[in-house]
Design a protein around this motif. Structure first.
Motif, mmCIF file in Angstrom:
data_model
loop_
_atom_site.group_PDB
_atom_site.id
_atom_site.type_symbol
_atom_site.label_atom_id
_atom_site.label_comp_id
_atom_site.label_asym_id
_atom_site.label_seq_id
_atom_site.Cartn_x
_atom_site.Cartn_y
_atom_site.Cartn_z
ATOM 1 N N ALA A 172 0.846 -1.193 0.000
ATOM 2 C CA ALA A 172 0.000 0.000 0.000
ATOM 3 C C ALA A 172 0.881 1.243 0.000
ATOM 4 O O ALA A 172 1.877 1.310 0.723
ATOM 5 N N ARG A 173 0.507 2.238 -0.801
ATOM 6 C CA ARG A 173 1.357 3.419 -0.981
ATOM 7 C C ARG A 173 0.579 4.719 -0.834
ATOM 8 O O ARG A 173 -0.610 4.792 -1.159
ATOM 9 N N MET A 174 1.319 5.738 -0.389
ATOM 10 C CA MET A 174 0.808 7.101 -0.308
ATOM 11 C C MET A 174 1.921 8.044 -0.742
ATOM 12 O O MET A 174 3.052 7.937 -0.275
ATOM 13 N N PHE A 175 1.591 8.965 -1.662
ATOM 14 C CA PHE A 175 2.569 9.931 -2.149
ATOM 15 C C PHE A 175 2.315 11.277 -1.487
ATOM 16 O O PHE A 175 1.193 11.785 -1.473
ATOM 17 N N LEU A 176 3.383 11.868 -0.951
ATOM 18 C CA LEU A 176 3.327 13.193 -0.345
ATOM 19 C C LEU A 176 4.119 14.140 -1.234
ATOM 20 O O LEU A 176 5.347 14.033 -1.322
ATOM 21 N N GLY A 177 3.438 15.052 -1.921
ATOM 22 C CA GLY A 177 4.113 15.967 -2.829
ATOM 23 C C GLY A 177 4.706 17.161 -2.110
ATOM 24 O O GLY A 177 4.209 17.588 -1.064
ATOM 25 N N VAL A 178 5.773 17.711 -2.674
ATOM 26 C CA VAL A 178 6.390 18.903 -2.084
ATOM 27 C C VAL A 178 5.433 20.092 -2.132
ATOM 28 O O VAL A 178 5.604 21.065 -1.388
ATOM 29 N N ASP A 179 4.413 20.008 -3.004
ATOM 30 C CA ASP A 179 3.435 21.089 -3.112
ATOM 31 C C ASP A 179 2.282 20.924 -2.133
ATOM 32 O O ASP A 179 1.313 21.691 -2.165
ATOM 33 N N GLY A 180 2.364 19.899 -1.270
ATOM 34 C CA GLY A 180 1.327 19.684 -0.272
ATOM 35 C C GLY A 180 0.275 18.668 -0.657
ATOM 36 O O GLY A 180 -0.581 18.323 0.168
ATOM 37 N N THR A 181 0.314 18.149 -1.878
ATOM 38 C CA THR A 181 -0.677 17.169 -2.304
ATOM 39 C C THR A 181 -0.422 15.821 -1.626
ATOM 40 O O THR A 181 0.709 15.468 -1.287
ATOM 41 N N THR A 182 -1.507 15.082 -1.438
ATOM 42 C CA THR A 182 -1.433 13.717 -0.912
ATOM 43 C C THR A 182 -2.259 12.816 -1.817
ATOM 44 O O THR A 182 -3.421 13.120 -2.086
ATOM 45 N N VAL A 183 -1.667 11.740 -2.291
ATOM 46 C CA VAL A 183 -2.361 10.809 -3.171
ATOM 47 C C VAL A 183 -2.187 9.400 -2.618
ATOM 48 O O VAL A 183 -1.066 8.979 -2.316
ATOM 49 N N GLY A 184 -3.296 8.661 -2.489
ATOM 50 C CA GLY A 184 -3.223 7.304 -1.969
ATOM 51 C C GLY A 184 -3.371 7.268 -0.458
ATOM 52 O O GLY A 184 -3.517 8.289 0.216
ATOM 53 N N THR A 185 -3.308 6.062 0.101
ATOM 54 C CA THR A 185 -3.459 5.880 1.534
ATOM 55 C C THR A 185 -2.722 4.628 1.986
ATOM 56 O O THR A 185 -2.572 3.668 1.221
ATOM 57 N N ILE A 186 -2.250 4.654 3.223
ATOM 58 C CA ILE A 186 -1.679 3.442 3.825
ATOM 59 C C ILE A 186 -2.585 2.930 4.937
ATOM 60 O O ILE A 186 -2.170 2.117 5.757
#
Length: 326
Positions: free
Chosen positions: A260-274
């Motif tokens: 399971a993956r979650m991406f944390l962008g430097v622009d504050g975006t969050t995509v996915g969940t753990i």
């Protein structure tokens, strides 16, 4: 060292399968290799994501990554509408084909469902890209015996995760006899779930759709590999920078599995969940904090006691989470 997730996303967009090995300890922590074949040292048949050791005894996470599951629905009638909706809810890329324009209207279906108006035989034999998909399910729910036979005739030629056809036992047996007379083997037809769906006493289109979806879930085999979801692939293909957070070990009843993956962008975006909850919040805080000094690392989160227990958020398990620079 930045993990080459963009290359991974590009490969998966082409419909391929990518074996990814990530080292989890020592000087090699966070290093990866990606290939279309499993590493030579890996035991044959290892496909579900999980930890093991490489040929030098180092802890690694091994994953066989794929695109989303794909669902082809033959027939755009009253049953296919809830079937398509459940398909999207369960993470499938859904295509519906019907030879009547009014039943192939995209407005009838859930957002994201692809609706195609074309003769069944022509579309299935000449246009639908059967070989592109690694995990393809087919549901045949057309308006009549003739169209069902046309669709089944083509579908049984291919390796499918699931194949089901609506109708009574008598009607389905008549279609089977027709196809066997054309040379289709009993072995091929034995893979067809007909009548389609689990026997739960379904009556309405929505109940029938639930019975069909339940049969997909009940009959899916293990070892299909992990999925890198579309929303994650899109952000990676865009070249976004940030931190990828991945569950690399799970014990107990933690909410999400390994991979399971979650991406944390430097622009504050969050995509996915753990998995949500306190562990995801803590992982998000850790990921945000490492933006200024990015490095690969593994953190442990326990959901049995401590703050999670005091807050009533007890899953009864714990996870190890890998942080990678993207």
């Amino acid at each position: 060292m930045r993990a080459d997730y963009q290359a991974l996303a590009q490969e998966l967009e082409q419909g391929g399968v990518v074996w990814r090995v990530t080292w989890l300890e020592g000087d090699t922590l966070g290093q990866t290799t990606q290939s279309v074949q499993p590493p030579a040292w890996l035991e044959h048949g290892f496909c579900p994501p999980g930890q093991t050791v490489d040929d030098r005894g180092r802890a690694v996470l091994v994953e066989c990554l794929r695109r989303e599951k794909t669902l082809l629905i033959c027939g755009g009638g009253h049953v296919s509408v809830p079937v398509a909706q459940l398909g999207t809810m369960l993470g499938y890329d859904v295509t519906v084909v019907d030879d009547r324009a009014e039943f192939a209207d995209p407005a009838r279906f859930a957002p994201g469902v692809k609706a195609v108006c074309a003769p069944f035989g022509h579309y299935l034999s000449r246009e639908f890209p059967w070989d592109k998909f690694q995990d393809l399910s087919v549901v045949i729910v057309t308006r009549g015996h003739g169209a069902d036979a046309v669709c089944l005739r083509e579908a049984v030629k291919h390796s499918l995760t699931y194949l089901g056809m609506i109708g009574s036992k008598r009607k389905n047996q008549a279609i089977f006899q027709l196809l066997m007379g054309e040379g289709v083997t009993q072995e091929a037809l034995a893979r067809v779930h007909a009548p389609i769906g689990l026997a739960i006493g379904a009556q309405t289109p929505e109940e029938i759709a639930v019975s069909i979806a339940a049969e997909w879930i009940a009959t899916r085999t293990s070892g299909q590999g992990s999925i890198l979801p579309r929303e994650l692939r899109q952000v990676l293909l865009s070249g976004a920078r940030g931190v990828m957070v991945t569950v690399v070990r799970k014990s107990g009843s933690a909410p999400r599995d390994v991979g399971a993956r979650m991406f944390l962008g430097v622009d504050g975006t969050t995509v996915g969940t753990i998995g949500g909850g306190l562990a995801e919040y803590q992982a998000t805080c850790t990921g945000r904090a490492m933006m200024d000094a990015p490095r690969a690392m593994v953190e442990h989160y326990e959901m049995r006691s401590g703050e999670a227990g005091r807050s009533g958020m007890i899953c009864g398990g714990d996870i190890d989470v890998l942080f990678e620079v993207v």
